[in-house]
Design a protein around this motif. Structure first.
Motif, PDB file in Angstrom:
ATOM      1  N   MET A  41      46.443 -32.832  58.510  1.00  0.00           N
ATOM      2  CA  MET A  41      46.636 -32.557  59.943  1.00  0.00           C
ATOM      3  C   MET A  41      46.042 -31.194  60.339  1.00  0.00           C
ATOM      4  N   THR A  74      41.679 -30.702  58.802  1.00  0.00           N
ATOM      5  CA  THR A  74      41.204 -32.079  58.677  1.00  0.00           C
ATOM      6  C   THR A  74      39.841 -32.161  57.989  1.00  0.00           C
ATOM      7  N   LEU A  86      37.307 -29.075  64.762  1.00  0.00           N
ATOM      8  CA  LEU A  86      38.505 -29.759  65.264  1.00  0.00           C
ATOM      9  C   LEU A  86      39.369 -30.216  64.101  1.00  0.00           C
ATOM     10  N   SER A  87      40.662 -30.072  64.250  1.00  0.00           N
ATOM     11  CA  SER A  87      41.622 -30.679  63.334  1.00  0.00           C
ATOM     12  C   SER A  87      42.600 -31.472  64.186  1.00  0.00           C
ATOM     13  N   HIS A 115      47.550 -31.429  68.375  1.00  0.00           N
ATOM     14  CA  HIS A 115      48.950 -31.599  67.964  1.00  0.00           C
ATOM     15  C   HIS A 115      49.277 -30.368  67.115  1.00  0.00           C
ATOM     16  N   LEU A 146      54.004 -34.708  67.762  1.00  0.00           N
ATOM     17  CA  LEU A 146      54.078 -36.026  67.104  1.00  0.00           C
ATOM     18  C   LEU A 146      55.443 -36.255  66.457  1.00  0.00           C
ATOM     19  N   VAL A 164      57.140 -39.976  66.197  1.00  0.00           N
ATOM     20  CA  VAL A 164      56.254 -41.160  66.187  1.00  0.00           C
ATOM     21  C   VAL A 164      56.632 -42.128  65.063  1.00  0.00           C
ATOM     22  N   ARG A 171      54.209 -50.416  68.329  1.00  0.00           N
ATOM     23  CA  ARG A 171      54.393 -50.388  69.773  1.00  0.00           C
ATOM     24  C   ARG A 171      53.217 -51.108  70.452  1.00  0.00           C
ATOM     25  N   ARG A 218      50.220 -51.562  72.907  1.00  0.00           N
ATOM     26  CA  ARG A 218      49.291 -50.645  73.585  1.00  0.00           C
ATOM     27  C   ARG A 218      48.314 -51.441  74.411  1.00  0.00           C
ATOM     28  N   ARG A 278      45.450 -50.466  75.527  1.00  0.00           N
ATOM     29  CA  ARG A 278      44.067 -50.283  75.094  1.00  0.00           C
ATOM     30  C   ARG A 278      43.687 -51.307  74.034  1.00  0.00           C
ATOM     31  N   ARG A 324      47.161 -46.583  64.929  1.00  0.00           N
ATOM     32  CA  ARG A 324      47.144 -45.543  65.968  1.00  0.00           C
ATOM     33  C   ARG A 324      46.425 -44.289  65.457  1.00  0.00           C
ATOM     34  N   CYS A 342      42.731 -42.004  66.506  1.00  0.00           N
ATOM     35  CA  CYS A 342      42.481 -40.575  66.711  1.00  0.00           C
ATOM     36  C   CYS A 342      41.328 -40.071  65.843  1.00  0.00           C
ATOM     37  N   MET A 390      38.662 -37.212  67.004  1.00  0.00           N
ATOM     38  CA  MET A 390      37.956 -36.423  65.990  1.00  0.00           C
ATOM     39  C   MET A 390      36.479 -36.797  65.954  1.00  0.00           C
ATOM     40  N   ILE A 423      54.189 -37.738  75.063  1.00  0.00           N
ATOM     41  CA  ILE A 423      52.990 -37.428  75.843  1.00  0.00           C
ATOM     42  C   ILE A 423      53.017 -38.226  77.146  1.00  0.00           C
ATOM     43  N   GLY A 429      41.487 -39.830  74.229  1.00  0.00           N
ATOM     44  CA  GLY A 429      42.506 -39.659  75.261  1.00  0.00           C
ATOM     45  C   GLY A 429      42.258 -38.383  76.070  1.00  0.00           C
ATOM     46  N   THR A 438      44.958 -36.746  81.288  1.00  0.00           N
ATOM     47  CA  THR A 438      45.522 -36.293  80.014  1.00  0.00           C
ATOM     48  C   THR A 438      45.157 -34.827  79.761  1.00  0.00           C
TER      49      THR A 438
HETATM   50  C1  HEC Z   1      41.098 -33.694  71.029  1.00  0.00           C
HETATM   51  C2  HEC Z   1      42.527 -33.827  70.921  1.00  0.00           C
HETATM   52  C3  HEC Z   1      43.116 -34.645  69.784  1.00  0.00           C
HETATM   53  C4  HEC Z   1      42.848 -34.583  68.439  1.00  0.00           C
HETATM   54  C5  HEC Z   1      41.841 -33.704  67.738  1.00  0.00           C
HETATM   55  C6  HEC Z   1      43.726 -35.541  67.806  1.00  0.00           C
HETATM   56  N1  HEC Z   1      44.493 -36.158  68.734  1.00  0.00           N
HETATM   57 FE1  HEC Z   1      45.986 -37.469  68.383  1.00  0.00          FE
HETATM   58  N2  HEC Z   1      46.253 -37.711  70.390  1.00  0.00           N
HETATM   59  C7  HEC Z   1      45.582 -37.019  71.374  1.00  0.00           C
HETATM   60  C8  HEC Z   1      45.994 -37.498  72.650  1.00  0.00           C
HETATM   61  C9  HEC Z   1      45.480 -36.980  73.995  1.00  0.00           C
HETATM   62  C10 HEC Z   1      46.953 -38.510  72.412  1.00  0.00           C
HETATM   63  C11 HEC Z   1      47.726 -39.352  73.428  1.00  0.00           C
HETATM   64  C12 HEC Z   1      46.934 -39.871  74.527  1.00  0.00           C
HETATM   65  C13 HEC Z   1      46.414 -41.241  74.319  1.00  0.00           C
HETATM   66  O1  HEC Z   1      47.179 -42.173  74.500  1.00  0.00           O
HETATM   67  O2  HEC Z   1      45.219 -41.378  74.035  1.00  0.00           O
HETATM   68  C14 HEC Z   1      47.089 -38.604  70.984  1.00  0.00           C
HETATM   69  C15 HEC Z   1      47.969 -39.466  70.340  1.00  0.00           C
HETATM   70  C16 HEC Z   1      48.194 -39.498  68.976  1.00  0.00           C
HETATM   71  C17 HEC Z   1      49.217 -40.281  68.334  1.00  0.00           C
HETATM   72  C18 HEC Z   1      50.218 -41.175  69.056  1.00  0.00           C
HETATM   73  C19 HEC Z   1      51.277 -40.315  69.673  1.00  0.00           C
HETATM   74  C20 HEC Z   1      52.270 -41.057  70.519  1.00  0.00           C
HETATM   75  O3  HEC Z   1      53.223 -40.407  70.954  1.00  0.00           O
HETATM   76  O4  HEC Z   1      52.127 -42.245  70.773  1.00  0.00           O
HETATM   77  C21 HEC Z   1      49.130 -40.038  66.994  1.00  0.00           C
HETATM   78  C22 HEC Z   1      50.008 -40.603  65.906  1.00  0.00           C
HETATM   79  C23 HEC Z   1      48.033 -39.104  66.805  1.00  0.00           C
HETATM   80  N3  HEC Z   1      47.501 -38.787  68.029  1.00  0.00           N
HETATM   81  C24 HEC Z   1      47.620 -38.617  65.583  1.00  0.00           C
HETATM   82  C25 HEC Z   1      46.488 -37.827  65.415  1.00  0.00           C
HETATM   83  C26 HEC Z   1      45.930 -37.499  64.113  1.00  0.00           C
HETATM   84  C27 HEC Z   1      46.505 -37.914  62.785  1.00  0.00           C
HETATM   85  C28 HEC Z   1      44.819 -36.741  64.366  1.00  0.00           C
HETATM   86  C29 HEC Z   1      43.821 -36.194  63.367  1.00  0.00           C
HETATM   87  C30 HEC Z   1      43.178 -37.186  62.509  1.00  0.00           C
HETATM   88  C31 HEC Z   1      44.710 -36.571  65.802  1.00  0.00           C
HETATM   89  N4  HEC Z   1      45.726 -37.264  66.392  1.00  0.00           N
HETATM   90  C32 HEC Z   1      43.744 -35.813  66.437  1.00  0.00           C
HETATM   91  C33 HEC Z   1      44.672 -36.022  71.175  1.00  0.00           C
HETATM   92  C34 HEC Z   1      44.149 -35.645  69.958  1.00  0.00           C
END
Ligand code: HEC
Ligand code: HEC
Length: 293
Positions: free
Chosen positions: A79, A82, A96-97, A102, A114, A117, A123, A125, A127, A137, A141, A146, A182, A233, A239
């Motif tokens: 996390m 990364t 970026l990580s 998060h 997070l 979660v 859940r 979705r 999308r 899920r 990301c 990433m 979120i 997202g 967002t």
């Molecule tokens: C550039 C920003 C960004 C990065 C980098 C990112 N995320 Fe996210 N992540 C988001 C956003 C914005 C959402 C929620 C919005 C959506 O529905 O797309 C999200 C949602 C999630 C969720 C679901 C959360 C929920 O409450 O439903 C998970 C799990 C998650 N990310 C894990 C990760 C992991 C693991 C990584 C690294 C591999 C990562 N994310 C990297 C922006 C990011």
């Protein structure tokens, strides 16, 4: 006629009593209104409200029981670093990580947390038009946020992330409503003004994220080749605006909602990688799931 004096006295006492109660209740209610107003303001700006605090208590990775500790620690490192621990699936020198959005491995409430979660997936979705589990899920990301490729569901990386996210969701009831979840948007009708957004970016964001969104030693890029792609997202104005309003500048959020929408509108217009689907993230729907929606 001496009864008259008594009646008069009683009437006066009654009037005083009613007046007293009224005065008390008046001040009492303004006090409550003030307190409620402050609470909801605090709640809206920073998510750390007392109600949330009671549920929000993510354990530290190093406190995980021995049987899962190594995997929890690895998940935490993936996390927070990364590109070092999952370099095959993201660009090796990616700034970026997961923690860029998060914070602190998702353990901070001052970011898209997070915590929980592990208890709120699988859940449905929109999308994906399907019920997704936490592994799928997370793959999303990697793919979008990433700008990488998704690691296999049964491999070490996703499995460690799952154990880690499950651990920081400890004691959250299954499918609990999370006050820090979120949110969809800020519910503010202001139309983003990208020209003013450019000004906000230069005045407030550029010192950390770079004059061209390219990132600095302090903060990751917000646009350009090394940023999240247009399927992420964060690419949605609603967002990004809520993220910027609540959490930026980091540790000292200062924007108004309108400024946040403007700067999000500006960043949205800047160049960034295109999302290229690398795996079918729409799963064939065998039974329609429209009921109860
Ligand atoms: C550039 C920003 C960004 C990065 C980098 C990112 N995320 Fe996210 N992540 C988001 C956003 C914005 C959402 C929620 C919005 C959506 O529905 O797309 C999200 C949602 C999630 C969720 C679901 C959360 C929920 O409450 O439903 C998970 C799990 C998650 N990310 C894990 C990760 C992991 C693991 C990584 C690294 C591999 C990562 N994310 C990297 C922006 C990011
Ligand atoms: C004091 C420095 C600072 C300022 C000023 C700042 N940020 Fe950030 N921002 C950060 C840091 C640091 C992170 C990553 C957090 C981490 O890795 O723990 C971040 C993360 C982000 C992210 C998610 C990761 C990414 O790069 O895509 C976005 C989006 C973002 N900031 C937008 C903004 C916007 C918009 C502004 C101006 C309103 C702003 N920031 C101002 C320090 C700053």
């Amino acid at each position: 006629m001496k009864n008259r004096g008594v009646y008069l006295g009683l009437a006066l006492a009654a009037i005083l009593l009613v007046f007293g109660v009224w005065v008390l209740s008046f001040f009492g209610s303004t006090l409550t209104i003030k307190r409620v107003a402050m609470d909801s303001e605090a709640a809206a700006k920073r998510v750390a409200v007392p109600a949330a605090q009671a549920l929000f208590n993510p354990p530290r990775p190093e406190d995980a029981p021995e049987s899962i500790r190594a995997e929890v620690m690895l998940g935490y490192k993936i996390m927070t670093e990364t590109s070092k621990y999952a370099g095959e699936y993201v660009s090796k020198d990616s700034k970026l990580s997961c923690s860029s959005c998060h914070f602190e491995g998702g353990r901070s409430m001052e970011s898209f947390s997070l915590v929980g979660v592990g208890a709120t997936y699988p859940r449905y979705r929109d999308r994906n038009e399907y019920t997704v589990d936490l592994g799928i899920r997370i793959q999303g990301c990697f793919d979008r946020s990433m700008n990488g490729t998704p690691p296999p569901l049964d491999g070490q990386i996703i499995q460690s992330l799952l154990v880690y996210l499950q651990w920081i969701s400890k004691d959250i009831p299954i499918y609990a409503k999370l006050p820090w979840a979120i949110p969809e948007s800020m519910d503010n009708p202001h139309k983003p003004d990208a020209a003013n957004g450019e000004k906000v970016y230069k005045d407030v964001c550029a010192r950390c994220h770079g004059p061209n969104g390219e990132g600095t030693d302090i903060a990751p890029p917000v646009w350009g080749d090394d940023s999240y792609n247009d399927g992420a997202g964060m690419h949605r104005v609603r967002t990004l605006s809520i993220f910027a309003w609540r959490f930026m500048p980091k540790n000292a959020p200062s924007l108004t909602q309108e400024e946040a929408l403007d700067v999000a509108g500006y960043i949205h217009e800047q160049p960034r990688p295109k999302f290229v689907p690398t795996h079918p993230d729409k799963i064939e729907r065998l039974i329609p799931l429209t009921e109860g929606k």
